[in-house]
Design a protein around this motif. Structure first.
Motif, PDB file in Angstrom:
ATOM      1  N   ALA A  24      37.463  38.609  45.924  1.00  0.00           N
ATOM      2  CA  ALA A  24      37.909  39.754  46.722  1.00  0.00           C
ATOM      3  C   ALA A  24      38.785  40.736  45.943  1.00  0.00           C
ATOM      4  CB  ALA A  24      38.682  39.270  47.954  1.00  0.00           C
ATOM      5  N   LEU A  25      39.628  40.222  45.037  1.00  0.00           N
ATOM      6  CA  LEU A  25      40.537  41.115  44.300  1.00  0.00           C
ATOM      7  C   LEU A  25      40.064  41.306  42.866  1.00  0.00           C
ATOM      8  CD1 LEU A  25      44.116  39.909  45.355  1.00  0.00           C
ATOM      9  CD2 LEU A  25      42.650  41.634  46.428  1.00  0.00           C
ATOM     10  N   GLY A  26      40.345  42.473  42.325  1.00  0.00           N
ATOM     11  CA  GLY A  26      40.052  42.752  40.919  1.00  0.00           C
ATOM     12  C   GLY A  26      41.080  43.731  40.374  1.00  0.00           C
ATOM     13  N   LEU A  27      41.440  43.544  39.116  1.00  0.00           N
ATOM     14  CA  LEU A  27      42.419  44.427  38.477  1.00  0.00           C
ATOM     15  C   LEU A  27      41.791  45.007  37.222  1.00  0.00           C
ATOM     16  CD1 LEU A  27      45.482  45.340  38.499  1.00  0.00           C
ATOM     17  CD2 LEU A  27      45.838  43.505  36.819  1.00  0.00           C
ATOM     18  N   ALA A  28      41.790  46.345  37.113  1.00  0.00           N
ATOM     19  CA  ALA A  28      41.215  46.997  35.928  1.00  0.00           C
ATOM     20  C   ALA A  28      42.280  47.098  34.847  1.00  0.00           C
ATOM     21  CB  ALA A  28      40.695  48.381  36.306  1.00  0.00           C
ATOM     22  N   LEU A  29      41.903  46.733  33.631  1.00  0.00           N
ATOM     23  CA  LEU A  29      42.828  46.717  32.492  1.00  0.00           C
ATOM     24  C   LEU A  29      42.401  47.764  31.462  1.00  0.00           C
ATOM     25  CD1 LEU A  29      42.960  42.829  32.043  1.00  0.00           C
ATOM     26  CD2 LEU A  29      44.662  44.278  33.191  1.00  0.00           C
ATOM     27  N   ALA A  30      43.393  48.275  30.745  1.00  0.00           N
ATOM     28  CA  ALA A  30      43.119  49.349  29.773  1.00  0.00           C
ATOM     29  C   ALA A  30      42.557  48.783  28.466  1.00  0.00           C
ATOM     30  CB  ALA A  30      44.396  50.142  29.511  1.00  0.00           C
TER      31      ALA A  30
END
Ligand code: HSE
Length: 298
Positions: A19-25
């Motif tokens: 359900a959750l996702g975090l975009a990283l640089a």
């Protein structure tokens, strides 16, 4: 020529399984131009390893965009610069699907909207969490409703540092899902519902003292321990060095620690604990990507 930049992503964030996702640089890049045949040049991760013909996932994404738009696909010339390591739980497969779909859509003049691209990427990749974050950036909450994917990108407090430990071992998502049970006790479901809600609340309220509790999980990490038996030692080391919490990144094997402040000591502690388990790897602090997949004409 179309240029697309796609971020790495870390799914689940502990309790937010699927359900959750975090975009990283940390970014893959795709350059695409119309052609009468398929050609793929790959730099970085996967060069000499990944398919360079119609089986290439970025090419399949370009083709899928054409099919969805009802347009014929003859070919495409791609140059892929891969900085996201594959099979590490950092969304390389989601980046490939999203990169191909966004590039293909741009070559067609942008007929598909973001919701359509998200639905296509989710159906192709299998889960909405990584693809939603790769497409939208930030911290995304995604939810399947029939064939549609509902996703919202939330702001992430800038005071937090995200440290990813990337081991020099690979793991297939399918294998890491095969170890999960088909059913779970209701108490475990409640445990996760409470924590994922607390996680989003603590991030939005800036109540970082709640993160240690909020990042716990009973739906996937306990079962995946048999694949990554060194995980508790590395997570303990991260917390001892000041991390608020440390979770499996997606289906692993990377781990993601969250730190309220500088992440250097946590990164070194995670590397040392992994090394003590005789596994090579490196840890890096990443900014959160807030742009998602970006496209421009070059
Ligand atoms: N949520 C997925 C899993 C990650 O943990 O299996 C891949 O999308």
């Amino acid at each position: 020529m179309i240029h697309v930049r796609i971020p790495a992503t870390s799914a689940n964030l502990g309790p937010g399984f699927d359900a959750l996702g975090l975009a990283l640089a940390l970014y893959n890049e795709v350059e695409a131009r119309d052609a009468d045949a398929v050609s793929v040049a790959i730099e970085g991760h996967g060069a000499g390893d990944l398919a360079t013909d119609a089986r290439n996932v970025v090419v399949r994404g370009v083709r899928l965009a054409h099919e969805a738009a009802g347009r014929p696909f003859k070919g495409v010339a791609l140059r892929c610069v891969n900085r996201i390591p594959a099979s590490r739980g950092l969304g390389s497969s989601a980046a490939a699907w999203v990169g191909g779909l966004v590039a293909g859509n741009a070559l067609l003049g942008g007929t598909l909207d973001r919701d359509a691209l998200l639905a296509l990427a989710t159906r192709s990749e299998g889960h909405p969490d990584n693809v939603a974050a790769a497409l939208h950036g930030g911290l995304t909450v995604s939810c399947l409703e029939g064939d549609a994917v509902r996703a919202i990108a939330l702001p992430v407090p800038p005071a937090l540092t995200w440290v990813a430990l990337i081991p020099e071992v690979r793991s297939a998502t399918a294998e890491a899902r095969a170890v999960l049970p088909a059913t779970v006790p209701r108490s475990d479901a409640i445990f996760n519902v409470q924590r994922v809600a607390l996680l989003l609340a603590s991030l939005s309220a800036g109540r970082f003292e709640m993160l240690a509790t909020a990042l716990d999980d009973r739906l996937h990490q306990p079962y995946r321990l048999k694949l990554f038996p060194w995980m508790p030692a590395v997570a303990d080391a991260a917390r001892a060095a000041g991390a608020a919490g440390c979770v499996l990144s997606g289906a692993g094997p990377s781990l993601l620690a969250v730190v309220a402040g500088d992440g250097t000591a946590v990164a070194r502690a995670m590397e040392a604990a992994l090394g003590a388990a005789r596994i090579q790897g490196s840890a890096h602090a990443f900014d959160v990507d807030t742009a998602g997949a970006t496209v421009r004409e070059v």
